[in-house]
Design an enzyme around this catalytic site. Structure first.
Site, short mmCIF file in Angstrom:
data_model
loop_
_atom_site.label_atom_id
_atom_site.label_comp_id
_atom_site.label_asym_id
_atom_site.label_seq_id
_atom_site.Cartn_x
_atom_site.Cartn_y
_atom_site.Cartn_z
N GLY A 7 13.79 57.89 16.90
CA GLY A 7 13.48 58.20 18.29
C GLY A 7 14.65 58.02 19.23
O GLY A 7 14.46 57.76 20.43
N GLN A 8 15.86 58.19 18.72
CA GLN A 8 17.06 58.03 19.58
C GLN A 8 17.29 59.31 20.37
O GLN A 8 17.52 60.37 19.79
CB GLN A 8 18.29 57.73 18.71
CG GLN A 8 19.54 57.47 19.52
CD GLN A 8 20.78 57.23 18.64
OE1 GLN A 8 20.73 57.40 17.42
NE2 GLN A 8 21.88 56.87 19.27
N SER A 9 17.24 59.20 21.70
CA SER A 9 17.46 60.38 22.54
C SER A 9 18.87 60.41 23.12
O SER A 9 19.39 61.49 23.41
CB SER A 9 16.42 60.45 23.66
OG SER A 9 16.51 59.32 24.51
N ASP B 97 16.65 50.29 32.53
CA ASP B 97 16.23 51.61 32.06
C ASP B 97 15.58 52.39 33.20
O ASP B 97 14.81 51.83 33.98
CB ASP B 97 15.25 51.45 30.88
CG ASP B 97 15.10 52.72 30.08
OD1 ASP B 97 15.57 52.76 28.92
OD2 ASP B 97 14.53 53.71 30.61
N ILE B 98 15.88 53.65 33.28
CA ILE B 98 15.38 54.51 34.36
C ILE B 98 13.88 54.79 34.20
O ILE B 98 13.21 55.15 35.17
CB ILE B 98 16.20 55.84 34.38
CG1 ILE B 98 16.18 56.49 35.74
CG2 ILE B 98 15.74 56.80 33.30
CD1 ILE B 98 17.19 57.61 35.89
N HIS C 171 17.65 48.31 23.61
CA HIS C 171 16.59 48.13 24.59
C HIS C 171 16.18 46.66 24.58
O HIS C 171 16.01 46.07 23.51
CB HIS C 171 15.34 48.93 24.22
CG HIS C 171 15.50 50.41 24.21
ND1 HIS C 171 15.07 51.21 25.24
CD2 HIS C 171 16.02 51.26 23.28
CE1 HIS C 171 15.31 52.47 24.95
NE2 HIS C 171 15.89 52.54 23.76
N HIS D 55 22.77 51.79 22.01
CA HIS D 55 22.18 50.98 23.08
C HIS D 55 21.07 50.13 22.52
O HIS D 55 20.36 50.52 21.59
CB HIS D 55 21.67 51.86 24.22
CG HIS D 55 20.73 52.96 23.81
ND1 HIS D 55 21.17 54.13 23.24
CD2 HIS D 55 19.38 53.04 23.86
CE1 HIS D 55 20.13 54.90 22.98
NE2 HIS D 55 19.03 54.26 23.34
N ASN E 242 17.11 52.27 18.59
CA ASN E 242 16.60 53.44 17.89
C ASN E 242 17.77 54.20 17.27
O ASN E 242 18.82 54.35 17.91
CB ASN E 242 15.84 54.35 18.86
CG ASN E 242 14.63 53.66 19.46
OD1 ASN E 242 13.93 52.91 18.76
ND2 ASN E 242 14.35 53.89 20.73
P1 AMP Z 1 16.52 56.12 23.26
O1 AMP Z 1 15.33 57.04 23.37
O2 AMP Z 1 16.31 54.95 22.36
O3 AMP Z 1 17.78 56.90 22.96
O4 AMP Z 1 16.68 55.47 24.70
C1 AMP Z 1 17.33 56.09 25.76
C2 AMP Z 1 16.87 55.39 27.00
O5 AMP Z 1 17.75 55.71 28.05
C3 AMP Z 1 15.47 55.80 27.47
O6 AMP Z 1 14.62 54.64 27.51
C4 AMP Z 1 15.71 56.40 28.84
O7 AMP Z 1 14.67 56.11 29.77
C5 AMP Z 1 17.02 55.76 29.24
N1 AMP Z 1 17.82 56.51 30.20
C6 AMP Z 1 18.12 57.82 30.18
N2 AMP Z 1 18.90 58.15 31.22
C7 AMP Z 1 19.12 57.00 31.91
C8 AMP Z 1 19.85 56.66 33.10
N3 AMP Z 1 20.53 57.60 33.78
N4 AMP Z 1 19.83 55.39 33.54
C9 AMP Z 1 19.13 54.45 32.85
N5 AMP Z 1 18.43 54.69 31.72
C10 AMP Z 1 18.42 55.96 31.26
#
Ligand code: AMP
Ligand code: ZN
Length: 112
Positions: free
Chosen positions: A91-93, A29-30, A100, A98, A85
């Site tokens: 809280g899915q962004s 994760d970034i 975690h 995916h 999520n």
């Molecule tokens: P969620 O909020 O559950 O949808 O998780 C999305 C996750 O993706 C977050 O923890 C972000 O930090 C991660 N993320 C977003 N962009 C990247 C990326 N380019 N490389 C790795 N992780 C990312």
């Protein structure tokens, strides 16, 4: 479709990869929320866990078996957490399924 994790799965956007095969990709994760924080995604686009069907059973088994193996290789013998999520309240962004995986610190429960 414009999807960040599809782009990562296809190698169009770089990621810090832990494991990859034809079906899945694991990458760090970034914005890590624990000393170890990686994501596992199917390479095919699935919106979220809410879109899973019985037909995805083998894929999910493969994802969880890979998480177990990677956590073992990374020395997470004290345990870890797997979270997916779903939707706005979850809280899915990123709208591509995916998982975690968080490890190497004591994680609070319940989540915020
Ligand atoms: P969620 O909020 O559950 O949808 O998780 C999305 C996750 O993706 C977050 O923890 C972000 O930090 C991660 N993320 C977003 N962009 C990247 C990326 N380019 N490389 C790795 N992780 C990312
Ligand atoms: Zn996607």
């Amino acid at each position: 479709m414009d999807c960040l994790f599809c782009s990562i799965a296809q190698g169009q956007i770089p990621s810090n990869k832990l494991f990859e095969d034809e079906e899945i990709l694991a990458f760090y994760d970034i914005d890590p929320q624990a000393p170890i924080h990686f994501l596992v995604i199917p390479k095919k686009h699935i919106d979220s866990a809410a879109a899973l069907t019985q037909q995805d059973g083998a894929l999910l088994g493969h994802i969880y078996a890979t998480i177990s193996r990677l956590c073992s290789e990374l020395g997470c013998e004290n345990g870890y957490r797997v979270v997916t999520n779903v939707g706005q309240d979850g809280g899915q962004s990123v709208k591509h399924l995916h998982f975690h995986v968080l490890a190497k610190r004591s994680l609070a429960w319940p989540p915020g």
